[in-house]
Design an enzyme around this catalytic site. Sequence first.
Site, PDB file in Angstrom:
ATOM      1  N   MET A  11       0.837  -1.199   0.000  1.00  0.00           N
ATOM      2  CA  MET A  11       0.000   0.000   0.000  1.00  0.00           C
ATOM      3  C   MET A  11       0.874   1.253   0.000  1.00  0.00           C
ATOM      4  SD  MET A  11      -3.229  -0.995   0.231  1.00  0.00           S
ATOM      5  CE  MET A  11      -4.044   0.502   0.741  1.00  0.00           C
ATOM      6  N   ASN A  12       0.351   2.309  -0.579  1.00  0.00           N
ATOM      7  CA  ASN A  12       0.952   3.635  -0.470  1.00  0.00           C
ATOM      8  C   ASN A  12       2.292   3.778  -1.188  1.00  0.00           C
ATOM      9  OD1 ASN A  12       0.088   6.065   0.425  1.00  0.00           O
ATOM     10  ND2 ASN A  12       0.724   5.789   2.536  1.00  0.00           N
ATOM     11  N   GLY A  14       2.504   4.305  -4.584  1.00  0.00           N
ATOM     12  CA  GLY A  14       2.364   5.119  -5.781  1.00  0.00           C
ATOM     13  C   GLY A  14       1.988   4.327  -7.021  1.00  0.00           C
ATOM     14  N   GLU A  84      -5.830  -1.771  -9.605  1.00  0.00           N
ATOM     15  CA  GLU A  84      -6.393  -2.734  -8.657  1.00  0.00           C
ATOM     16  C   GLU A  84      -6.399  -4.146  -9.246  1.00  0.00           C
ATOM     17  OE1 GLU A  84      -6.764  -1.782  -5.679  1.00  0.00           O
ATOM     18  OE2 GLU A  84      -6.961   0.385  -5.873  1.00  0.00           O
ATOM     19  N   CYS A 141       8.506   1.173   5.110  1.00  0.00           N
ATOM     20  CA  CYS A 141       7.805   0.902   6.366  1.00  0.00           C
ATOM     21  C   CYS A 141       8.089   2.068   7.320  1.00  0.00           C
ATOM     22  CB  CYS A 141       8.345  -0.417   6.938  1.00  0.00           C
ATOM     23  SG  CYS A 141       7.621  -0.911   8.526  1.00  0.00           S
ATOM     24  N   CYS A 178       7.311  -3.609   6.580  1.00  0.00           N
ATOM     25  CA  CYS A 178       8.332  -4.570   6.187  1.00  0.00           C
ATOM     26  C   CYS A 178       7.949  -5.935   6.769  1.00  0.00           C
ATOM     27  CB  CYS A 178       9.707  -4.133   6.698  1.00  0.00           C
ATOM     28  SG  CYS A 178       9.893  -4.183   8.487  1.00  0.00           S
ATOM     29  N   CYS A 181       8.227  -6.110  10.684  1.00  0.00           N
ATOM     30  CA  CYS A 181       7.093  -5.482  11.387  1.00  0.00           C
ATOM     31  C   CYS A 181       5.804  -6.273  11.185  1.00  0.00           C
ATOM     32  CB  CYS A 181       6.936  -4.033  10.945  1.00  0.00           C
ATOM     33  SG  CYS A 181       8.274  -2.957  11.507  1.00  0.00           S
TER      34      CYS A 181
END
Length: 184
Positions: A11-12, A14, A84, A141, A178, A181
């Site tokens: 996610m996030n 780009g 998507e 992350c 990551c 995490c």
Amino acid sequence: MARLWFRFAAMNAGKTSSLLQVAHNYEENGEQVLLLTSALDDRAGHGVIASRIGLQREAMTYDTRTDFLALLQDVTVACVLIDEAQFLTVEQVTQLHRWVHIRNVPVMCFGLRSDFQGRAFPGAAALLTLADNLEEIRTACRCGKKATMNIRVDESGNRMREGDQVLIGGNGRYRQVCSRCFYS
């Protein structure tokens, strides 16, 4: 020779803004593109591809019943761009792969590789198998390492480990992390 591309990321990263940049580049050169997005993603409205940085374009939608061979049969474009792409079915990915190599027109798919539980989306797994080109779009992350996974959080920011594979929600519901995490 045209190719089926899969540009994937957490996610996030780009992905959508990258897709919109590719569309812009083709159009700046006088070429036409076909933009498609999943009917499941209506965060910015039905049939809208929208990045978190504010870029957006109208697009055709697809769902699990879409027959891409029929949809693209009479289409004349320089490139097909799919946002998507994790929501494609295995059969749809096969149809796109076939179409690319019969029509000699590139298809570029942008999407997630795995869900919040670390499980592959069926469309992403098929793209990882059939795509002629794989490209990871990198993001970080919160700890600073390369993010490759996603986690889902509730309204209070607590990590959720169970639930439906698909829950559209964007930045407020998901975070990129990551692997370290993800497992801690």
